[in-house]
Write a protein that holds these residues in place. Sequence first.
Motif, PDB file in Angstrom:
ATOM      1  N   PHE A  18      -0.667   9.469 -11.612  1.00 36.92           N
ATOM      2  CA  PHE A  18      -0.884  10.494 -10.589  1.00 36.92           C
ATOM      3  C   PHE A  18      -1.557   9.921  -9.341  1.00 36.92           C
ATOM      4  N   LEU A  19      -1.925  10.772  -8.419  1.00 39.41           N
ATOM      5  CA  LEU A  19      -2.515  10.340  -7.154  1.00 39.41           C
ATOM      6  C   LEU A  19      -3.881   9.687  -7.366  1.00 39.41           C
ATOM      7  N   ILE A  20      -4.694  10.248  -8.256  1.00 40.32           N
ATOM      8  CA  ILE A  20      -6.024   9.681  -8.480  1.00 40.32           C
ATOM      9  C   ILE A  20      -5.916   8.280  -9.062  1.00 40.32           C
ATOM     10  N   GLY A  21      -4.981   8.061  -9.953  1.00 31.46           N
ATOM     11  CA  GLY A  21      -4.755   6.723 -10.507  1.00 31.46           C
ATOM     12  C   GLY A  21      -4.316   5.751  -9.434  1.00 31.46           C
ATOM     13  N   TRP A  22      -3.470   6.236  -8.530  1.00 34.15           N
ATOM     14  CA  TRP A  22      -2.998   5.380  -7.432  1.00 34.15           C
ATOM     15  C   TRP A  22      -4.175   4.967  -6.546  1.00 34.15           C
ATOM     16  N   ILE A  23      -5.068   5.906  -6.256  1.00 34.77           N
ATOM     17  CA  ILE A  23      -6.238   5.599  -5.421  1.00 34.77           C
ATOM     18  C   ILE A  23      -7.145   4.586  -6.133  1.00 34.77           C
ATOM     19  N   ILE A  24      -7.379   4.793  -7.426  1.00 31.16           N
ATOM     20  CA  ILE A  24      -8.201   3.854  -8.197  1.00 31.16           C
ATOM     21  C   ILE A  24      -7.551   2.474  -8.205  1.00 31.16           C
ATOM     22  N   ALA A  25      -6.228   2.428  -8.419  1.00 30.78           N
ATOM     23  CA  ALA A  25      -5.511   1.151  -8.430  1.00 30.78           C
ATOM     24  C   ALA A  25      -5.623   0.450  -7.083  1.00 30.78           C
ATOM     25  N   LEU A  26      -5.523   1.208  -6.004  1.00 28.60           N
ATOM     26  CA  LEU A  26      -5.636   0.640  -4.663  1.00 28.60           C
ATOM     27  C   LEU A  26      -7.018   0.023  -4.457  1.00 28.60           C
ATOM     28  N   ILE A  27      -8.052   0.726  -4.882  1.00 33.49           N
ATOM     29  CA  ILE A  27      -9.419   0.219  -4.750  1.00 33.49           C
ATOM     30  C   ILE A  27      -9.611  -1.032  -5.611  1.00 33.49           C
ATOM     31  N   MET A  28      -9.123  -0.975  -6.846  1.00 36.33           N
ATOM     32  CA  MET A  28      -9.231  -2.142  -7.734  1.00 36.33           C
ATOM     33  C   MET A  28      -8.492  -3.342  -7.149  1.00 36.33           C
ATOM     34  N   ASN A  29      -7.317  -3.089  -6.602  1.00 36.75           N
ATOM     35  CA  ASN A  29      -6.501  -4.174  -6.063  1.00 36.75           C
ATOM     36  C   ASN A  29      -7.128  -4.768  -4.807  1.00 36.75           C
ATOM     37  N   ASN A  30      -7.794  -3.946  -4.007  1.00 36.65           N
ATOM     38  CA  ASN A  30      -8.445  -4.464  -2.805  1.00 36.65           C
ATOM     39  C   ASN A  30      -9.580  -5.417  -3.161  1.00 36.65           C
ATOM     40  N   GLN A  43       5.421   0.616  -5.069  1.00 35.15           N
ATOM     41  CA  GLN A  43       6.476   1.376  -5.743  1.00 35.15           C
ATOM     42  C   GLN A  43       6.017   2.807  -6.027  1.00 35.15           C
ATOM     43  N   SER A  44       4.815   2.940  -6.554  1.00 36.40           N
ATOM     44  CA  SER A  44       4.281   4.259  -6.884  1.00 36.40           C
ATOM     45  C   SER A  44       4.098   5.115  -5.632  1.00 36.40           C
ATOM     46  N   LEU A  45       3.575   4.509  -4.571  1.00 36.00           N
ATOM     47  CA  LEU A  45       3.415   5.244  -3.308  1.00 36.00           C
ATOM     48  C   LEU A  45       4.769   5.726  -2.793  1.00 36.00           C
ATOM     49  N   GLY A  46       5.771   4.885  -2.871  1.00 37.69           N
ATOM     50  CA  GLY A  46       7.111   5.271  -2.429  1.00 37.69           C
ATOM     51  C   GLY A  46       7.658   6.439  -3.224  1.00 37.69           C
ATOM     52  N   ILE A  47       7.490   6.393  -4.542  1.00 35.01           N
ATOM     53  CA  ILE A  47       7.965   7.494  -5.391  1.00 35.01           C
ATOM     54  C   ILE A  47       7.250   8.790  -5.017  1.00 35.01           C
ATOM     55  N   MET A  48       5.934   8.714  -4.806  1.00 36.84           N
ATOM     56  CA  MET A  48       5.172   9.925  -4.445  1.00 36.84           C
ATOM     57  C   MET A  48       5.608  10.474  -3.079  1.00 36.84           C
ATOM     58  N   CYS A  49       5.801   9.593  -2.107  1.00 37.16           N
ATOM     59  CA  CYS A  49       6.199  10.046  -0.757  1.00 37.16           C
ATOM     60  C   CYS A  49       7.584  10.684  -0.765  1.00 37.16           C
ATOM     61  N   VAL A  50       8.532  10.013  -1.405  1.00 34.41           N
ATOM     62  CA  VAL A  50       9.888  10.562  -1.479  1.00 34.41           C
ATOM     63  C   VAL A  50       9.872  11.880  -2.253  1.00 34.41           C
ATOM     64  N   GLY A  51       9.089  11.933  -3.319  1.00 35.34           N
ATOM     65  CA  GLY A  51       8.976  13.171  -4.097  1.00 35.34           C
ATOM     66  C   GLY A  51       8.442  14.323  -3.274  1.00 35.34           C
TER      67      GLY A  51
END
Length: 107
Positions: A18-30, A43-51
């Motif tokens: 979900f969105l919260i996981g994506w935000i956590i992943a972004l922070i972890m990756n930074n 990939q996940s951001l693209g799926i969410m935006c297109v959705g």
Amino acid sequence: METTTDNGKTVAIIAYIFLIGWIIALIMNNGNKTALGSYHIRQSLGIMCVGAILSIIAGVVSIWILSVIINLALITFWLLGFITALQGEMKPVPVLGEQFQEWFKGI
């Protein structure tokens, strides 16, 4: 202690929760950028935006079958991305996966 590969795989998997996981992943990756983590965040951001865009369009035209088809496609793309992340691979989701990498290359 996690290695860079383990951290990348963890980030990749979390990006699809979900969105919260994506935000956590972004922070972890930074904090510790990995190619695998960055790839799946895009990939996940693209799926969410297109959705989101397709859901708005389906809502405006009010065709329920279109909404069902869009939701089934999004679930399929999400599952494909998630499975690829679990396997530690960098395979694009069908149709727009390569574009997501280009569009969000700054992430």
